[in-house]
Design a protein around this motif. Structure first.
Motif, PDB file in Angstrom:
ATOM      1  N   PHE A  50       0.821  -1.221   0.000  1.00 50.51           N
ATOM      2  CA  PHE A  50       0.000   0.000   0.000  1.00 50.51           C
ATOM      3  C   PHE A  50       0.852   1.266   0.000  1.00 50.51           C
ATOM      4  N   ASP A  52       3.055   2.595   2.105  1.00 48.84           N
ATOM      5  CA  ASP A  52       2.890   3.384   3.326  1.00 48.84           C
ATOM      6  C   ASP A  52       4.212   3.421   4.103  1.00 48.84           C
ATOM      7  N   ILE A 114      -0.571  12.284   2.768  1.00 49.61           N
ATOM      8  CA  ILE A 114      -0.700  11.224   1.745  1.00 49.61           C
ATOM      9  C   ILE A 114      -1.001  11.839   0.372  1.00 49.61           C
ATOM     10  N   LEU A 136      -3.928   4.497  -0.627  1.00 52.66           N
ATOM     11  CA  LEU A 136      -3.509   4.672   0.768  1.00 52.66           C
ATOM     12  C   LEU A 136      -4.541   5.483   1.558  1.00 52.66           C
TER      13      LEU A 136
END
Lengths: 180, 180
Positions: A50, A52, A114, A136
């Protein structure tokens, strides 16, 4: 939507948050040896899949939120899960307003980061394309939407806003009408 | 401490926040030509004197808080200033709990960033020494402490927690005793 349906949703939200906080989120704070390899692998897989990087190499401002999650939110989760499973617990109103405002606020900078931060590709790749950014966002956004729903329920629903007396009266009336 | 003293403190906090938000904080969001030169000079002087690069070149997560300040907090300031100047306005309790939790939460990542982030020295110098970090903390910390005091007052003081009836009764009693 019936308040009972919302209460059940809030119960699952708080109950599920306990293992997520303990087994995933707190890995960003606690020493590595605390966690067994499969849980570390799970976090690595999530971070890569993802995009992250915040959970592997958190900036200080993000880390401060995980401290709050460990120290303020975590003790509240079982209490809130109990209150919403039981239902109609008016004493949860003010703590739930504080919790939901706190968590919704933490999501504002996280989502801004993000969506707009220029993430480096190394050592841990962040989202680069709009698709990766929105993927995300989709992971984090339930932690904005459910707290906002919780806040609105606490502020607006009759169950959590009527006085004890009137609730007693209405329950009394409803019990009487059931008898009749 | 008397609740009236706290209310007066909260009035000054909210009233003073209006010009600070409009003339200083929003410079990080609005186009440069909106502000006259002396206000731009004031911000430059502050940023240099107190080593605060966040107001001149805000990271996205910090900028999202200024959005919240403009859109959510700003409309609340005159309402809260009025309520605390008047005093004993119970209807401000829930909005004040939401406001204070929101603002106290925003201060957690800001203070963590000031204390622990490795700031570059260019283009805008951030705090490098512990002394410079604590000086900048001292600028921001009132916006943690006053909201926490507001939250505690709303949660604990009898003025904001008694029911309307009992307040009416106590005021009525006190008016009567004054007459006698």
């Amino acid at each position: 939507m019936s308040v009972r349906v919302l209460e059940v949703l809030f119960f699952f939200y708080f109950a599920s948050h306990i293992p997520i906080t303990l087994f995933i989120d707190l890995q960003a704070l606690l020493p590595e040896h605390v966690y067994p390899q499969p849980l570390k692998d799970l976090l690595q897989w999530y971070a890569q899949e993802f995009r992250d990087p915040m959970v592997l190499d958190p900036p200080q401002w993000f880390q401060s939120f995980i401290f709050c999650e460990a120290l303020i939110q975590m003790p509240f989760f079982p209490v809130a899960a109990y209150a919403f499973l039981k239902g109609g617990c008016k004493w949860i109103r003010t703590p739930a307003i504080v919790y939901s405002t706190h968590v919704a606020t933490t999501l504002v900078p996280i989502l801004a980061h993000i969506l707009f931060h220029q993430f480096p590709t190394k050592p841990h790749a962040g989202p680069q394309t709009p698709k990766e950014r929105w993927l995300l966002v989709s992971i984090y956004i339930p932690y904005l939407l459910v707290p906002l729903l919780l806040l609105l329920t606490m502020l607006l629903s009759a169950t959590y806003n009527s006085t004890s007396t009137s609730t007693f009266t209405s329950r009394h009336k409803s019990a009487k009408s059931k008898k009749n």
